[in-house]
Design a protein around this motif. Structure first.
Motif: not given
Length: 226
Positions: A53-62
């Motif tokens: 879930e953190d990695e998906y959040e990172y993707f959306d943020k970047v």
């Protein structure tokens, strides 16, 4: 936001492609250890283990961050394309060739089996070329934990030099971690002079400029934009 596709071959013969990430590849960051492994995270100054879930959040943020240009780092072997890490230019400022036209760089490989194969150095060459030739940055800043000698050598090879040290960059094993703070100044004659503006230039910076010039020459010759 994500940077354009760039492809090149390392000195060890690996074909590398820097290109955008996708939501479909994000599980690879945590599959089989990856970013959750202390072997990897200890060099990143992290005290936490990310989950999917953190990695998906990172993707959306970047993807939405216009002050960042980020790439996935892929190894190309025949028809396969394996994600092994990421690299980015963060905190990009506005304005062309003004004192604040700068950014910070970062790089990591989350698959230890690909460490020591010349990937980092080659990616630094490509990213530095993009930073100076396409974005017009005056200076790039970076930080490396002092014990990570391989990463220090990789960024020094493209013209970074130690500007100062932070002696309290977190803890590991109960001991303070020392972080080397690097600068890489655009070696173009006019930009270089603009940055220093008559100040006495340290010998370490002059030597770094020569490395930066060589790195840009290599990148301009060897990095392709598919």
């Amino acid at each position: 936001m994500f940077g354009p596709l760039m492809r090149f071959t390392t000195k060890t013969g690996l074909v590398i492609e820097m290109g955008p990430l996708s939501r479909e590849v994000m599980p690879e960051f945590v599959t089989g250890g990856g970013m959750q492994s202390e072997t990897v995270s200890r060099y990143l100054g992290r005290q936490n283990a990310p989950v999917l879930e953190d990695e998906y959040e990172y993707f959306d943020k970047v993807r939405a961050d216009k002050s960042c240009v980020s790439w996935g780092v892929y190894v190309i072997e025949g028809e396969s394309r394996t994600l092994v890490g990421t690299t980015a230019l963060h905190g990009l400022t506005d304005g062309m060739y003004d004192p604040y036209k700068s950014g910070s760089s970062g790089f990591m490989i989350f698959r230890p089996e690909y460490w020591g194969k010349g990937i980092a150095g080659a990616c630094h060459h490509a990213r530095t070329m993009y930073a100076f030739d396409s974005l017009g940055l005056v200076v790039i800043r970076s930080a490396v934990i002092r014990e990570n000698v391989a990463s220090q050598r990789a960024i020094e090879s493209v013209g970074y030099y130690v500007n100062h040290y932070d002696r309290m960059e977190g803890l590991r094993g109960g001991e303070p971690r020392v972080s080397a703070k690097f600068h890489c100044v655009n070696p173009d004659k006019h930009v270089w002079n603009y940055w220093w503006r008559g100040e006495e230039i340290p010998d370490v910076a002059r030597a770094a400029r020569k490395r930066a010039i060589r790195a840009l020459e290599w990148a301009r010759e060897n990095v392709a934009f598919p």
